[in-house]
Enzyme design. Sequence first.
Site, mmCIF file in Angstrom:
data_model
loop_
_atom_site.group_PDB
_atom_site.id
_atom_site.type_symbol
_atom_site.label_atom_id
_atom_site.label_comp_id
_atom_site.label_asym_id
_atom_site.label_seq_id
_atom_site.Cartn_x
_atom_site.Cartn_y
_atom_site.Cartn_z
ATOM 1 N N HIS A 60 0.842 -1.191 0.000
ATOM 2 C CA HIS A 60 0.000 0.000 0.000
ATOM 3 C C HIS A 60 0.882 1.248 0.000
ATOM 4 O O HIS A 60 2.096 1.164 0.198
ATOM 5 C CB HIS A 60 -0.964 -0.006 1.190
ATOM 6 C CG HIS A 60 -0.311 0.031 2.536
ATOM 7 N ND1 HIS A 60 0.489 -0.991 3.020
ATOM 8 C CD2 HIS A 60 -0.342 0.963 3.527
ATOM 9 C CE1 HIS A 60 0.900 -0.702 4.237
ATOM 10 N NE2 HIS A 60 0.417 0.486 4.564
ATOM 11 N N ASP A 64 5.927 4.101 5.272
ATOM 12 C CA ASP A 64 6.787 3.099 5.909
ATOM 13 C C ASP A 64 6.835 1.784 5.140
ATOM 14 O O ASP A 64 7.518 0.846 5.544
ATOM 15 C CB ASP A 64 6.366 2.867 7.367
ATOM 16 C CG ASP A 64 4.913 2.462 7.525
ATOM 17 O OD1 ASP A 64 4.104 2.783 6.645
ATOM 18 O OD2 ASP A 64 4.579 1.823 8.545
ATOM 19 N N HIS A 65 6.119 1.734 4.021
ATOM 20 C CA HIS A 65 6.169 0.558 3.152
ATOM 21 C C HIS A 65 6.655 0.913 1.739
ATOM 22 O O HIS A 65 6.775 0.033 0.893
ATOM 23 C CB HIS A 65 4.789 -0.086 3.055
ATOM 24 C CG HIS A 65 4.278 -0.588 4.359
ATOM 25 N ND1 HIS A 65 4.269 -1.927 4.704
ATOM 26 C CD2 HIS A 65 3.794 0.074 5.436
ATOM 27 C CE1 HIS A 65 3.790 -2.057 5.929
ATOM 28 N NE2 HIS A 65 3.491 -0.861 6.393
ATOM 29 N N HIS A 140 -7.424 -1.668 5.530
ATOM 30 C CA HIS A 140 -6.586 -0.675 6.176
ATOM 31 C C HIS A 140 -7.123 0.710 5.811
ATOM 32 O O HIS A 140 -8.172 0.821 5.177
ATOM 33 C CB HIS A 140 -5.128 -0.860 5.723
ATOM 34 C CG HIS A 140 -4.131 -0.103 6.534
ATOM 35 N ND1 HIS A 140 -4.185 -0.017 7.904
ATOM 36 C CD2 HIS A 140 -3.035 0.624 6.171
ATOM 37 C CE1 HIS A 140 -3.187 0.716 8.342
ATOM 38 N NE2 HIS A 140 -2.478 1.122 7.309
ATOM 39 N N ASP A 210 -0.553 -4.014 5.979
ATOM 40 C CA ASP A 210 -1.176 -3.740 7.262
ATOM 41 C C ASP A 210 -2.660 -4.056 7.145
ATOM 42 O O ASP A 210 -3.243 -3.860 6.097
ATOM 43 C CB ASP A 210 -1.023 -2.283 7.634
ATOM 44 C CG ASP A 210 0.435 -1.816 7.748
ATOM 45 O OD1 ASP A 210 1.347 -2.599 7.395
ATOM 46 O OD2 ASP A 210 0.658 -0.665 8.127
#
Length: 302
Positions: A60, A64-65, A140, A210
């Site tokens: 996504h 942080d990804h 999410h 997530d």
Amino acid sequence: MKLTILGCYAATPRTLTNPTSQVLEIKNRLFLIDCGEGTQVQLRKNKIKFSKINHIFISHLHGDHLYGLIGTISTFSLLGRTTDLHIYGPKGIKELILLQLKLTESWTTYDLFFHELESKESEVIFEDNRVIVKTIPLKHRVYTNGFLFQEKPGDRKLNVDAVQQYNIHTAYYQKIKGGGDITLDNGTVIENEKLSFDPIPAKSYAFCSDTVYNEDIIPVIKDVDVLYHESTFLESEAPLALKTLHSTAKEAARIALKANVKQLVLGHYSTRYDGIERFKEEAQEIFPNVLLGDDGRSFEWE
């Protein structure tokens, strides 16, 4: 099957922890899953060759990804890469990356292919003669997918003693490995089970990060060998997990139990906690086979 955790902490990078990124090696294929800040540094620390990564999967569009992706793409060019690179991620990822390349005048030395995802149903997004990859729709704050990696069954193993006993010519060995029966010159049919052994069982790996606790994913990940499931919070913060659409360690364990997976790997820990051992303790109250993901840790399954 080998999993190398490059980073598995939530939110911001710190001096000793990194946001989400990992490398899965399966059937001699190397897949990069998510690409948080510091990914390329972690690749070097873990001695993973950049040139072996041809497919990158982004769950996504949260930083942080994702924020390590443009740097990784640029470094590939600086290293003189010429091999195609395929990126799978939510719609918008192509615009995001190409704008950065355009404004920095940093066009790649190799062809870059984007496979943008929009479906909220599980779908096949990659397949070759060894591996198949499907999406795992997650819940999410933004459109998010997990990824299911499945080995394709290999050839059967030749029973050398049996084929010699029946005096079967080597020209038929590949047919036997493929599961075929053999008819002798006298018309006798020798069943494949007498000439070969079962292949090594195909392995599977599910990456889920997530997501809020979501039993809808259970049919997709049912019976997988290894499940990586986010466990951002401990049970004491369960209301916060629900509010932010994340999961607790116990909730990850409940999914693992209901999906009948063989092994659960935890990760995506909130950095509010002093350590991660409590995540394993809470998860094992529900599901026994728990491993703690942590930066730099590798796991192998025969």
